[in-house]
Each structure stands twice: as structure tokens, then as C-alpha cells.
Write a protein that holds these residues in place. Structure first.
Motif, mmCIF file in Angstrom:
data_model
loop_
_atom_site.group_PDB
_atom_site.id
_atom_site.type_symbol
_atom_site.label_atom_id
_atom_site.label_comp_id
_atom_site.label_asym_id
_atom_site.label_seq_id
_atom_site.Cartn_x
_atom_site.Cartn_y
_atom_site.Cartn_z
ATOM 1 N N LYS A 36 -30.992 -1.242 -64.488
ATOM 2 C CA LYS A 36 -32.222 -0.747 -65.114
ATOM 3 C C LYS A 36 -32.608 0.646 -64.633
ATOM 4 C CE LYS A 36 -35.397 -3.126 -61.946
ATOM 5 N NZ LYS A 36 -36.354 -4.233 -61.859
ATOM 6 N N ASP A 37 -32.002 1.100 -63.520
ATOM 7 C CA ASP A 37 -32.289 2.432 -62.996
ATOM 8 C C ASP A 37 -31.400 3.513 -63.609
ATOM 9 O OD1 ASP A 37 -34.192 1.283 -61.291
ATOM 10 O OD2 ASP A 37 -32.688 0.912 -59.739
ATOM 11 N N ALA A 38 -30.432 3.118 -64.424
ATOM 12 C CA ALA A 38 -29.534 4.088 -65.054
ATOM 13 C C ALA A 38 -30.318 4.915 -66.075
ATOM 14 C CB ALA A 38 -28.380 3.369 -65.739
ATOM 15 N N ILE A 42 -27.188 0.392 -70.579
ATOM 16 C CA ILE A 42 -25.762 0.059 -70.546
ATOM 17 C C ILE A 42 -25.589 -1.277 -71.244
ATOM 18 C CG2 ILE A 42 -23.778 -0.420 -69.065
ATOM 19 C CD1 ILE A 42 -25.123 1.501 -67.023
ATOM 20 N N GLU A 43 -24.982 -1.234 -72.413
ATOM 21 C CA GLU A 43 -24.827 -2.412 -73.244
ATOM 22 C C GLU A 43 -24.054 -3.506 -72.515
ATOM 23 O OE1 GLU A 43 -22.939 -3.548 -77.561
ATOM 24 O OE2 GLU A 43 -23.703 -1.518 -77.250
ATOM 25 N N GLY A 44 -24.575 -4.713 -72.587
ATOM 26 C CA GLY A 44 -23.933 -5.864 -71.972
ATOM 27 C C GLY A 44 -24.304 -6.089 -70.521
ATOM 28 N N ALA A 45 -25.109 -5.203 -69.949
ATOM 29 C CA ALA A 45 -25.480 -5.324 -68.539
ATOM 30 C C ALA A 45 -26.859 -5.964 -68.399
ATOM 31 C CB ALA A 45 -25.489 -3.956 -67.877
ATOM 32 N N ASP A 46 -26.987 -6.868 -67.445
ATOM 33 C CA ASP A 46 -28.294 -7.416 -67.087
ATOM 34 C C ASP A 46 -29.036 -6.320 -66.322
ATOM 35 O OD1 ASP A 46 -30.383 -8.608 -65.482
ATOM 36 O OD2 ASP A 46 -29.479 -10.555 -65.916
ATOM 37 N N PRO A 47 -30.213 -5.898 -66.790
ATOM 38 C CA PRO A 47 -30.904 -4.773 -66.159
ATOM 39 C C PRO A 47 -31.267 -5.010 -64.691
ATOM 40 C CG PRO A 47 -32.285 -5.794 -67.843
ATOM 41 C CD PRO A 47 -30.950 -6.430 -67.930
ATOM 42 N N ASN A 48 -31.368 -6.265 -64.265
ATOM 43 C CA ASN A 48 -31.734 -6.566 -62.879
ATOM 44 C C ASN A 48 -30.536 -6.750 -61.959
ATOM 45 O OD1 ASN A 48 -34.614 -6.544 -63.232
ATOM 46 N ND2 ASN A 48 -34.327 -8.395 -64.434
ATOM 47 N N TRP A 49 -29.338 -6.641 -62.504
ATOM 48 C CA TRP A 49 -28.131 -6.759 -61.689
ATOM 49 C C TRP A 49 -27.849 -5.430 -60.985
ATOM 50 C CZ3 TRP A 49 -23.598 -9.753 -64.415
ATOM 51 C CH2 TRP A 49 -23.940 -11.111 -64.511
ATOM 52 N N VAL A 50 -27.085 -5.506 -59.910
ATOM 53 C CA VAL A 50 -26.694 -4.312 -59.160
ATOM 54 C C VAL A 50 -25.562 -3.612 -59.904
ATOM 55 C CG1 VAL A 50 -25.730 -3.461 -56.987
ATOM 56 C CG2 VAL A 50 -27.401 -5.337 -56.957
ATOM 57 N N MET A 51 -25.807 -2.348 -60.246
ATOM 58 C CA MET A 51 -24.796 -1.536 -60.914
ATOM 59 C C MET A 51 -23.794 -1.005 -59.879
ATOM 60 S SD MET A 51 -25.335 1.800 -63.370
ATOM 61 C CE MET A 51 -26.228 2.735 -62.132
ATOM 62 N N HIS A 52 -24.313 -0.550 -58.745
ATOM 63 C CA HIS A 52 -23.452 -0.004 -57.693
ATOM 64 C C HIS A 52 -24.177 -0.070 -56.359
ATOM 65 C CE1 HIS A 52 -20.533 2.605 -55.715
ATOM 66 N NE2 HIS A 52 -21.551 3.268 -55.216
ATOM 67 N N ALA A 53 -23.455 -0.492 -55.337
ATOM 68 C CA ALA A 53 -23.981 -0.491 -53.974
ATOM 69 C C ALA A 53 -22.872 -0.081 -53.028
ATOM 70 C CB ALA A 53 -24.524 -1.869 -53.602
ATOM 71 N N GLU A 54 -23.276 0.513 -51.921
ATOM 72 C CA GLU A 54 -22.326 0.867 -50.871
ATOM 73 C C GLU A 54 -22.848 0.323 -49.551
ATOM 74 O OE1 GLU A 54 -21.278 5.021 -50.816
ATOM 75 O OE2 GLU A 54 -21.118 5.058 -53.007
#
Length: 134
Positions: A36-38, A42-54
């Protein structure tokens, strides 16, 4: 010079996995971005899921994501191998990674002069822990 950084996918459990690894390794989360911060949807993505973490601990770096679809979890044909230099730390980490997972090979002294064990954690990630016996 090349550096390989494992990128792990969790299909909805990335936040939980990130916290589990932070506690297990006494590490630090360097960055975490949700879908959701993008700047665009992003089609098909749950907005509350982690897109990227390190994540980083003791010079080891992991990248993590929930990914877009469960198909990214298609196979488990690798294990992450950690070489340690302290038997007490190896035992502590082995116990932490075993919580909610299952032991594949108990920690034991081996014929090649090391203490070795293998565990699959609660997220299905396999870890091999190797510590030279001195």
C-alpha cells in the motif's frame, strides 16, 4: 565481486517471519515497505502485505517479501547454511529456529570435526547450522 543475498517469500506471513528472525538472530530490520506504500497500485497484491523488507544480523543479510502469489513458494530446494564460531550461540539459534518448526537433524558432533544440525522453521525455511569444534 559478487554477493548473494537470499530473498525469501512468505505469502502473507512475512511480517510474522521478519519479527521471528529479528528475535531469533538478535538482528535489525533495515527496511520494510508494504504494497500500500507503493506509488502505484500493484495488481494482485494485498495492500497490507510486505512488498519488500531487509534484515541484517552478524553480517548476514536477508531480503523478504510476501510476494504477489503463493506460486513463488513452489519449491523448497535450498537450505540456508550458517557457519558459527561459538557453540553456545549455535545452540541458542538452533533452539530459536526450531520453535514451531521441526528438527531435521539434531545438533551433534560430526565426523568432519564440527557440531552440525538442521532444522526447518515454522515458515518452511530450512537452516543448516555448522560450528567447528576447537
Amino acid at each position: 565481486m559478487y554477493q548473494v543475498t537470499p530473498y525469501l517469500f512468505f505469502a502473507g506471513r512475512c511480517e510474522e517471519a521478519l519479527e521471528f528472525y529479528r528475535k531469533s538472530f538478535n538482528g535489525v530490520v533495515l527496511t520494510k515497505q508494504l504494497f500500500k506504500d507503493a506509488p502505484q497500485v500493484i495488481e494482485g497484491a494485498d495492500p497490507n502485505w510486505v512488498m519488500h523488507a531487509e534484515f541484517e544480523a552478524f553480517g548476514m543479510k536477508l531480503m523478504l517479501s510476501d510476494g504477489l502469489v503463493a506460486k513463488e513458494l513452489g519449491g523448497n530446494n535450498i537450505a540456508l547454511s550458517i557457519v558459527l564460531d561459538n557453540l553456545d550461540e549455535q545452540a541458542r539459534l538452533y533452539d530459536k529456529l526450531s520453535e514451531g518448526g521441526h528438527v531435521m537433524m539434531p545438533l551433534a558432533d560430526t565426523f568432519w570435526g564440527a557440531r552440525f544440525g538442521k532444522v526447518e522453521d515454522q515458515f518452511g525455511v530450512r537452516w543448516m547450522l555448522h560450528c567447528e569444534l576447537v
